[in-house]
Design a protein around this motif. Structure first.
Motif, short mmCIF file in Angstrom:
data_model
loop_
_atom_site.label_atom_id
_atom_site.label_comp_id
_atom_site.label_asym_id
_atom_site.label_seq_id
_atom_site.Cartn_x
_atom_site.Cartn_y
_atom_site.Cartn_z
N ALA A 64 -41.79 -10.90 72.91
CA ALA A 64 -42.31 -10.40 74.20
C ALA A 64 -42.15 -8.90 74.34
CB ALA A 64 -41.63 -11.12 75.36
N LEU A 65 -41.06 -8.37 73.81
CA LEU A 65 -40.76 -6.96 73.98
C LEU A 65 -40.25 -6.38 72.67
CD1 LEU A 65 -38.84 -7.38 77.34
CD2 LEU A 65 -41.05 -6.22 77.08
N GLU A 66 -40.32 -5.07 72.58
CA GLU A 66 -39.81 -4.37 71.41
C GLU A 66 -38.76 -3.37 71.83
OE1 GLU A 66 -43.05 -2.62 69.29
OE2 GLU A 66 -44.06 -4.55 69.01
N LYS A 67 -37.97 -2.95 70.85
CA LYS A 67 -36.93 -1.95 71.11
C LYS A 67 -37.56 -0.71 71.76
CE LYS A 67 -33.19 0.56 69.10
NZ LYS A 67 -32.18 0.62 68.12
N GLY A 68 -36.95 -0.26 72.85
CA GLY A 68 -37.43 0.93 73.54
C GLY A 68 -38.40 0.67 74.67
N ASP A 69 -38.93 -0.56 74.79
CA ASP A 69 -39.82 -0.87 75.91
C ASP A 69 -39.06 -0.72 77.22
OD1 ASP A 69 -42.08 -1.42 74.38
OD2 ASP A 69 -41.71 -3.59 74.32
N ARG A 70 -39.78 -0.24 78.23
CA ARG A 70 -39.21 -0.07 79.57
C ARG A 70 -39.86 -1.10 80.49
NH1 ARG A 70 -36.76 4.52 81.02
NH2 ARG A 70 -38.04 4.82 82.87
N VAL A 71 -39.02 -1.85 81.22
CA VAL A 71 -39.49 -3.02 81.95
C VAL A 71 -39.07 -2.95 83.42
CG1 VAL A 71 -39.35 -5.55 82.09
CG2 VAL A 71 -39.27 -4.41 79.85
#
Length: 175
Positions: A107-114
């Motif tokens: 769903a997400l990758e390293k560094g994504d901002r949520v």
């Protein structure tokens, strides 16, 4: 518009002595829902983040609506056994016991901002569980947004003590 007046209070649900703050009456009111989403859009339209994650189930409603308004992708954080692909899980504390949340591993990758969203903040258990899942994937929660806060249960205090930012549209006294 007074959107707080559109939130129904249901006494003794799900247990005796609990005053349940039900946002379904707010969601049902077209102008109330429009105003709720306008307030969230105003807060987040200039904030830097990549995705909106919503916690099952009412967090899906407001999270997906805001994601659409802002042109962002939406990530569901679900109860155990509801996601079809490979997941990571976390057990978390509820006011009345424990439960399990899951998110897709991809769903997400390293560094994504949520931006994380839900309808209500009580003790913070569900929020902490969802934040843990997002962080396990290497992403960062920039803020946790809710419609309703129950300050007597100190969820905001607990989250802020761990360095998390919270935004609420309203609060209700009492349990």
């Amino acid at each position: 518009m007074d959107i707080k007046s559109l939130v129904r209070t249901v006494p003794n649900f799900p247990h005796e002595g609990i005053m349940f703050r039900d946002i379904t009456t707010l969601l049902k009111d077209g102008e109330g829902l429009k105003e709720t989403m306008r307030l969230f859009k105003e807060r987040y339209e200039n904030m830097e983040f990549d995705y909106i994650a919503g916690i099952e189930s009412r967090g899906f409603i407001i999270g997906a609506a805001l994601a659409t308004m802002l042109g962002k992708g939406f990530i569901p954080v679900r109860k155990k056994g509801k996601l079809p692909a490979e997941v990571i899980s976390v057990e978390y504390q509820l006011e009345y016991g424990t439960d399990v949340l899951e998110i897709h591993k991809d769903a997400l990758e390293k560094g994504d901002r949520v931006l994380l969203m839900d309808d209500l903040l009580a003790t913070g258990g569900t929020a902490f569980g969802a934040i843990e899942l997002i962080e396990k994937l290497g992403a960062e929660v920039v803020e946790f947004a809710v419609i309703v806060d129950l300050p007597e249960l100190k969820g905001i205090e607990k989250l802020e003590a761990k360095g998390h930012k919270i935004f609420k549209l309203m609060e209700f006294d009492g349990l």
